[in-house]
Design a protein around this motif. Structure first.
Motif, PDB file in Angstrom:
ATOM      1  N   GLY A 299       0.795  -1.219   0.000  1.00 40.19           N
ATOM      2  CA  GLY A 299       0.000   0.000   0.000  1.00 40.19           C
ATOM      3  C   GLY A 299       0.825   1.264   0.000  1.00 40.19           C
ATOM      4  O   GLY A 299       0.346   2.329  -0.399  1.00 40.19           O
ATOM      5  N   SER A 300       2.082   1.163   0.435  1.00 39.80           N
ATOM      6  CA  SER A 300       2.949   2.344   0.495  1.00 39.80           C
ATOM      7  C   SER A 300       3.787   2.537  -0.760  1.00 39.80           C
ATOM      8  O   SER A 300       4.346   3.615  -0.965  1.00 39.80           O
ATOM      9  CB  SER A 300       3.886   2.250   1.711  1.00 39.80           C
ATOM     10  OG  SER A 300       3.167   2.335   2.919  1.00 39.80           O
ATOM     11  N   VAL A 301       3.901   1.500  -1.600  1.00 43.56           N
ATOM     12  CA  VAL A 301       4.811   1.608  -2.753  1.00 43.56           C
ATOM     13  C   VAL A 301       4.109   1.648  -4.100  1.00 43.56           C
ATOM     14  O   VAL A 301       4.683   2.139  -5.075  1.00 43.56           O
ATOM     15  CB  VAL A 301       5.832   0.441  -2.755  1.00 43.56           C
ATOM     16  CG1 VAL A 301       6.608   0.406  -1.459  1.00 43.56           C
ATOM     17  CG2 VAL A 301       5.158  -0.904  -3.032  1.00 43.56           C
ATOM     18  N   TYR A 302       2.866   1.151  -4.176  1.00 47.01           N
ATOM     19  CA  TYR A 302       2.307   0.948  -5.516  1.00 47.01           C
ATOM     20  C   TYR A 302       2.010   2.246  -6.254  1.00 47.01           C
ATOM     21  O   TYR A 302       1.938   2.271  -7.490  1.00 47.01           O
ATOM     22  CB  TYR A 302       1.068   0.045  -5.455  1.00 47.01           C
ATOM     23  CG  TYR A 302      -0.243   0.748  -5.187  1.00 47.01           C
ATOM     24  CD1 TYR A 302      -1.157   0.999  -6.209  1.00 47.01           C
ATOM     25  CD2 TYR A 302      -0.595   1.132  -3.895  1.00 47.01           C
ATOM     26  CE1 TYR A 302      -2.360   1.628  -5.962  1.00 47.01           C
ATOM     27  CE2 TYR A 302      -1.801   1.753  -3.645  1.00 47.01           C
ATOM     28  CZ  TYR A 302      -2.680   2.007  -4.677  1.00 47.01           C
ATOM     29  OH  TYR A 302      -3.878   2.631  -4.416  1.00 47.01           O
ATOM     30  N   LYS A 303       1.883   3.364  -5.537  1.00 45.08           N
ATOM     31  CA  LYS A 303       1.657   4.655  -6.187  1.00 45.08           C
ATOM     32  C   LYS A 303       2.951   5.411  -6.458  1.00 45.08           C
ATOM     33  O   LYS A 303       2.928   6.499  -7.027  1.00 45.08           O
ATOM     34  CB  LYS A 303       0.715   5.519  -5.334  1.00 45.08           C
ATOM     35  CG  LYS A 303      -0.726   5.023  -5.307  1.00 45.08           C
ATOM     36  CD  LYS A 303      -1.620   5.978  -4.541  1.00 45.08           C
ATOM     37  CE  LYS A 303      -3.073   5.508  -4.577  1.00 45.08           C
ATOM     38  NZ  LYS A 303      -3.971   6.432  -3.830  1.00 45.08           N
TER      39      LYS A 303
ATOM     40  N   PHE B 232       3.840  -3.906 -10.356  1.00 44.80           N
ATOM     41  CA  PHE B 232       4.792  -4.684 -11.148  1.00 44.80           C
ATOM     42  C   PHE B 232       4.819  -4.214 -12.601  1.00 44.80           C
ATOM     43  O   PHE B 232       5.889  -4.190 -13.234  1.00 44.80           O
ATOM     44  CB  PHE B 232       4.457  -6.170 -11.070  1.00 44.80           C
ATOM     45  CG  PHE B 232       4.882  -6.815  -9.797  1.00 44.80           C
ATOM     46  CD1 PHE B 232       6.219  -6.881  -9.451  1.00 44.80           C
ATOM     47  CD2 PHE B 232       3.939  -7.336  -8.914  1.00 44.80           C
ATOM     48  CE1 PHE B 232       6.628  -7.465  -8.258  1.00 44.80           C
ATOM     49  CE2 PHE B 232       4.340  -7.925  -7.722  1.00 44.80           C
ATOM     50  CZ  PHE B 232       5.684  -7.981  -7.389  1.00 44.80           C
ATOM     51  N   LYS B 233       3.695  -3.827 -13.143  1.00 42.61           N
ATOM     52  CA  LYS B 233       3.660  -3.319 -14.513  1.00 42.61           C
ATOM     53  C   LYS B 233       4.434  -2.015 -14.609  1.00 42.61           C
ATOM     54  O   LYS B 233       5.163  -1.781 -15.593  1.00 42.61           O
ATOM     55  CB  LYS B 233       2.213  -3.120 -14.965  1.00 42.61           C
ATOM     56  CG  LYS B 233       2.092  -2.621 -16.399  1.00 42.61           C
ATOM     57  CD  LYS B 233       0.638  -2.453 -16.811  1.00 42.61           C
ATOM     58  CE  LYS B 233       0.538  -1.949 -18.253  1.00 42.61           C
ATOM     59  NZ  LYS B 233      -0.883  -1.772 -18.677  1.00 42.61           N
ATOM     60  N   ALA B 234       4.302  -1.175 -13.580  1.00 41.67           N
ATOM     61  CA  ALA B 234       4.946   0.147 -13.611  1.00 41.67           C
ATOM     62  C   ALA B 234       6.463   0.061 -13.474  1.00 41.67           C
ATOM     63  O   ALA B 234       7.190   0.810 -14.124  1.00 41.67           O
ATOM     64  CB  ALA B 234       4.367   1.031 -12.515  1.00 41.67           C
ATOM     65  N   ILE B 235       6.958  -0.847 -12.619  1.00 43.00           N
ATOM     66  CA  ILE B 235       8.412  -0.902 -12.427  1.00 43.00           C
ATOM     67  C   ILE B 235       9.068  -1.741 -13.523  1.00 43.00           C
ATOM     68  O   ILE B 235      10.193  -1.460 -13.919  1.00 43.00           O
ATOM     69  CB  ILE B 235       8.806  -1.428 -11.033  1.00 43.00           C
ATOM     70  CG1 ILE B 235       8.314  -2.860 -10.803  1.00 43.00           C
ATOM     71  CG2 ILE B 235       8.289  -0.509  -9.949  1.00 43.00           C
ATOM     72  CD1 ILE B 235       8.795  -3.439  -9.477  1.00 43.00           C
ATOM     73  N   GLY B 236       8.397  -2.753 -14.034  1.00 40.41           N
ATOM     74  CA  GLY B 236       8.858  -3.531 -15.176  1.00 40.41           C
ATOM     75  C   GLY B 236      10.203  -4.224 -15.004  1.00 40.41           C
ATOM     76  O   GLY B 236      11.091  -3.748 -14.314  1.00 40.41           O
ATOM     77  N   GLY B 237      10.344  -5.375 -15.630  1.00 40.98           N
ATOM     78  CA  GLY B 237      11.633  -6.040 -15.747  1.00 40.98           C
ATOM     79  C   GLY B 237      12.206  -6.683 -14.503  1.00 40.98           C
ATOM     80  O   GLY B 237      13.389  -7.036 -14.488  1.00 40.98           O
ATOM     81  N   VAL B 238      11.421  -6.852 -13.447  1.00 44.12           N
ATOM     82  CA  VAL B 238      11.958  -7.472 -12.230  1.00 44.12           C
ATOM     83  C   VAL B 238      11.675  -8.968 -12.221  1.00 44.12           C
ATOM     84  O   VAL B 238      10.740  -9.447 -12.852  1.00 44.12           O
ATOM     85  CB  VAL B 238      11.373  -6.832 -10.944  1.00 44.12           C
ATOM     86  CG1 VAL B 238      11.727  -5.362 -10.861  1.00 44.12           C
ATOM     87  CG2 VAL B 238       9.871  -7.039 -10.876  1.00 44.12           C
ATOM     88  N   ARG B 239      12.512  -9.720 -11.512  1.00 46.05           N
ATOM     89  CA  ARG B 239      12.275 -11.124 -11.262  1.00 46.05           C
ATOM     90  C   ARG B 239      11.635 -11.245  -9.895  1.00 46.05           C
ATOM     91  O   ARG B 239      12.068 -10.602  -8.936  1.00 46.05           O
ATOM     92  CB  ARG B 239      13.586 -11.911 -11.281  1.00 46.05           C
ATOM     93  CG  ARG B 239      14.386 -11.777 -12.567  1.00 46.05           C
ATOM     94  CD  ARG B 239      13.611 -12.307 -13.764  1.00 46.05           C
ATOM     95  NE  ARG B 239      13.171 -13.670 -13.552  1.00 46.05           N
ATOM     96  CZ  ARG B 239      13.971 -14.722 -13.711  1.00 46.05           C
ATOM     97  NH1 ARG B 239      15.228 -14.558 -14.059  1.00 46.05           N
ATOM     98  NH2 ARG B 239      13.509 -15.935 -13.524  1.00 46.05           N
TER      99      ARG B 239
END
Length: 401
Positions: free
Chosen positions: A101-105, A136-143
């Motif tokens: 809740g603190s990171v997704y925005k 996850f869509k916004a930061i992209g490219g993570v495993r």
């Protein structure tokens, strides 16, 4: 402080690190299944300690975040921090523990992370508008690797022939799934046989008739109205108080503390009135400081009974707890498992945990140690199902009324 992993913990950590560092894997996310009480926080700490770059560890709640963060710090890992409004800290480091809740925005602050670990991974919804999927869509490219004790979820569905109801589905077999591969799994029965979990004794006391309850519109649960009607019909509150009184004063093995799960606030309120001075109630609306004091008193033995409504199913770590009373009906295997999981942690003060079910859930789902993960695909390609004593629980339509 040095730590030594148990064999299954080492296997889980190895599988996660191997998957995250495998450059040949270009899509999908891995899932590790570890039972409640298996030491997931230690596995997370070891994974983070072995990776050579920044790791984001997502937690569903403040309580679980603090437990895992403190575990990592206790092993001398200095480069870790907390990013969570509920914890009053927002700092990013090599190992960052954060609530979703603190990171997704604020995805722009986390785009440099290559690896993400998700605790309580069953809470990741495949809904593209959900917090996890947006992040996850916004930061992209993570495993990503997720950890959970309950790799399944209940869905409303139909069988294509006009029959509607609900179905328990494995997380790697759902449409739009986020987690695609099982990396490691450990069964409850394995830990029980090895002495890593407390022996659990189950008692089913039939107080209501489940077939009199009406399913809600989704088929995933019962309507509040039908539950209240059945409770009134059988005098449920009085029967609950009677069971708790017998556990407190007449049990052959004295019970240290009794945690009661109720459906409604009314049942919890009526219950604690029967045991003044030694009982309290916790709900989602209980103020933080009051809740913390109640749980501290419970753990110290000053309170013998805590009734709770819609809370304490996860993040409540109290190994000495020896008695659970299930005073709410449910169709959710995940909820049943999480409730029982509050008492299965081992402790030298208890010879066995007791689970006392008043609403037919034990009869329906059985013992959590009987749950097994089975790959039913002929070539073992990951068509996982959950079975209990030969009875299939996943991908089976439960008809609505």
């Amino acid at each position: 402080m040095q730590y030594t992993l148990r064999p299954y913990q080492q296997q889980a950590s190895d599988a996660a690190v191997r998957y995250l560092e495998n450059k040949e894997v270009t899509k999908g996310n891995g899932l590790i299944v570890l039972p409640t009480g298996s030491g997931k926080s230690l596995v997370i700490a070891d994974i983070v300690n072995r990776l050579d770059t920044d790791v984001l560890i997502l937690q569903p709640s403040k309580e679980i975040l603090e437990q895992n963060y403190q575990k990592l710090c206790s092993y001398g890992f200095l480069f870790c921090s907390i990013y969570s409004a509920s914890c009053g800290q927002k700092r990013i480091s090599k190992a960052t523990f954060a609530t979703i809740g603190s990171v997704y925005k604020k995805p722009e602050e986390f785009k440099h992370f290559r690896y993400v670990i998700v605790d309580e991974a069953h809470q990741v919804s495949e809904n593209p508008e959900g917090m996890y999927m947006k992040f996850f869509k916004a930061i992209g490219g993570v495993r990503c690797v997720g950890l959970t004790a309950t790799p399944y979820r209940l869905y409303s569905t139909s069988d294509g022939q006009g029959n509607f109801g609900s179905m328990l589905r494995f997380l790697t077999r759902i449409k739009g799934r986020f987690f695609t591969t099982i990396l490691h799994s450990t069964e409850v029965s394995e830990l029980l046989q090895s002495g890593f979990l407390a022996k659990t004794e189950y008692y089913g006391i039939e107080t209501i008739q489940i077939d009199r309850l009406k399913l809600n519109s989704t088929g995933q649960g019962f309507t509040d109205r039908s539950i209240r009607n059945e409770y009134r019909r059988v005098g449920f509150s009085g029967k609950l108080a009677n069971v708790v009184e017998r556990l407190l004063y007449n049990a052959q093995v004295p019970r240290r503390g009794i945690l009661v799960f109720t459906q409604f606030i009314e049942e919890s309120e009526e219950l604690i009135q029967h045991f003044p001075g030694i009982s309290a109630m916790v709900t989602g609306e209980t103020p933080k400081k009051e809740r913390e004091q109640i749980l501290e008193d419970f753990k110290a033995g000053r309170l013998r009974v805590v009734a709770n409504v819609g809370t304490l199913t996860t993040g409540f770590d109290y190994p000495e707890l020896d008695t659970i009373v299930v005073a709410r009906p449910t169709r959710s295997l995940s909820l049943w498992y999480q409730i029982v999981g509050r008492a299965i942690r081992p402790h030298k003060s208890k010879s066995a945990s007791w689970v006392v079910d008043l609403c037919g859930t034990y009869r329906h789902f059985g013992k959590v140690e009987d749950l097994k993960m089975v790959d039913v695909s002929p070539d073992h390609r990951g068509m996982w199902q959950i079975v209990s004593r030969g009875r299939k629980l996943t991908n089976v339509l439960i008809p609505a009324n």
